[in-house]
Design a protein around this motif. Structure first.
Motif, PDB file in Angstrom:
ATOM      1  N   LYS A 137      41.030  26.836  42.200  1.00 35.28           N
ATOM      2  CA  LYS A 137      40.151  26.902  43.367  1.00 35.28           C
ATOM      3  C   LYS A 137      39.589  28.302  43.561  1.00 35.28           C
ATOM      4  N   LEU A 138      40.439  29.324  43.444  1.00 44.92           N
ATOM      5  CA  LEU A 138      39.991  30.699  43.640  1.00 44.92           C
ATOM      6  C   LEU A 138      39.065  31.153  42.514  1.00 44.92           C
ATOM      7  N   LEU A 139      39.328  30.728  41.293  1.00 48.07           N
ATOM      8  CA  LEU A 139      38.427  31.045  40.184  1.00 48.07           C
ATOM      9  C   LEU A 139      37.039  30.479  40.437  1.00 48.07           C
ATOM     10  N   PHE A 140      36.994  29.229  40.858  1.00 47.50           N
ATOM     11  CA  PHE A 140      35.719  28.586  41.168  1.00 47.50           C
ATOM     12  C   PHE A 140      34.967  29.376  42.240  1.00 47.50           C
ATOM     13  N   GLN A 141      35.655  29.726  43.310  1.00 47.57           N
ATOM     14  CA  GLN A 141      35.013  30.462  44.395  1.00 47.57           C
ATOM     15  C   GLN A 141      34.497  31.819  43.932  1.00 47.57           C
ATOM     16  N   GLU A 159      46.694  37.589  45.182  1.00 50.23           N
ATOM     17  CA  GLU A 159      45.770  36.639  45.795  1.00 50.23           C
ATOM     18  C   GLU A 159      46.388  35.240  45.835  1.00 50.23           C
ATOM     19  N   LEU A 160      47.053  34.866  44.753  1.00 52.28           N
ATOM     20  CA  LEU A 160      47.690  33.557  44.711  1.00 52.28           C
ATOM     21  C   LEU A 160      48.793  33.445  45.754  1.00 52.28           C
ATOM     22  N   GLU A 161      49.607  34.492  45.855  1.00 51.64           N
ATOM     23  CA  GLU A 161      50.695  34.477  46.835  1.00 51.64           C
ATOM     24  C   GLU A 161      50.155  34.366  48.256  1.00 51.64           C
ATOM     25  N   ALA A 162      49.075  35.094  48.544  1.00 58.35           N
ATOM     26  CA  ALA A 162      48.482  35.046  49.880  1.00 58.35           C
ATOM     27  C   ALA A 162      47.912  33.663  50.171  1.00 58.35           C
ATOM     28  N   SER A 163      47.242  33.077  49.176  1.00 63.41           N
ATOM     29  CA  SER A 163      46.676  31.745  49.356  1.00 63.41           C
ATOM     30  C   SER A 163      47.766  30.701  49.533  1.00 63.41           C
ATOM     31  N   LEU A 164      48.834  30.814  48.745  1.00 66.27           N
ATOM     32  CA  LEU A 164      49.953  29.886  48.876  1.00 66.27           C
ATOM     33  C   LEU A 164      50.610  30.008  50.241  1.00 66.27           C
ATOM     34  N   SER A 165      50.773  31.231  50.708  1.00 62.32           N
ATOM     35  CA  SER A 165      51.374  31.446  52.020  1.00 62.32           C
ATOM     36  C   SER A 165      50.539  30.795  53.119  1.00 62.32           C
TER      37      SER A 165
END
Length: 221
Positions: free
Chosen positions: A139-143, A101-107
């Motif tokens: 950010k993703l944890l919050f969401q 998920e982090l890699e996709a968000s960073l991309s």
């Protein structure tokens, strides 16, 4: 693709006066022509720095901030960072963010602002890709926490939909010189809009309650 490096801590602050305090801090720094990092807020011993806010702004890491002046946008970012910190600190959910998920968000971020510009910005801030992912992880944890607590089916009555149609939808269409569609054709969209508004109100009420429990300070250093 990504290199490795560590950073100093980052983090949150409070209510309506945050923006004024924050902007005064910012303007002081700009007036002296300096780029100096400083603590702008502390939430339950977690720190938010001016650099944290500028990184969020530079990499466009938060949605819904379009159309504001840069100084106003910084104030909104600070408030959002406070909210994120509080929710992650005080929420009891056991939620994780997968590396995929982090890699996709960073991309997505890199492609949106351009890979070359992203690389240059990283150098300017003295960051590496893992540092940037730490902002995205929060950010993703919050969401995820918000989604788990509040997106479980909000009931909207047909009476509410009818009132929205008559009092909001129809007038808004006429202001645009458009012919309102029959309610049956926009019913699903109106229901979704009302559900989203209901969830946003619930989330804000919850976060306001968390703020009352927290130790939030504005720091000038």
């Amino acid at each position: 693709m990504y290199s490795k490096r560590t950073r100093t801590s980052r983090t949150p602050v409070p209510g309506a006066t945050i923006l004024l305090f924050f902007l005064s801090i910012l303007f002081l720094g700009l007036a002296w022509g300096e780029v100096v990092d400083r603590i702008v807020a502390v939430v339950n011993d977690e720190v938010i720095t001016l650099t944290d806010v500028n990184i969020i702004l530079k990499f466009d890491l938060l949605e819904g901030l379009e159309g504001s002046q840069e100084e106003e946008t910084r104030g909104k970012i600070l408030d959002r960072l406070i909210n994120q910190k509080l929710v992650i600190q005080l929420a009891s959910e056991r939620i994780t963010v997968a590396e995929e998920e982090l890699e996709a968000s960073l991309s997505d971020v890199v492609q949106r602002i351009d890979p070359d510009l992203a690389g240059t910005a990283l150098l300017q801030f003295g960051l590496d890709w893992d540092d940037l992912k730490s902002y995205l992880r929060e950010k993703l944890l919050f969401q995820k926490i918000i989604s788990q607590r509040f997106n479980r089916g909000v009931i909207v009555s047909i009476d509410e939909i009818e009132r929205y149609y008559e009092q909001v939808y129809v007038p808004s269409q006429r202001e645009k010189n458009l012919s309102p569609q029959p309610m049956i054709e926009v019913l699903d969209q109106i229901e979704k809009d009302l559900q989203r508004e209901r969830v946003e109100d619930q989330v804000q009420e919850w976060i306001d309650n968390l703020k009352r429990q927290a130790n939030i300070q504005i720091k000038i250093s």
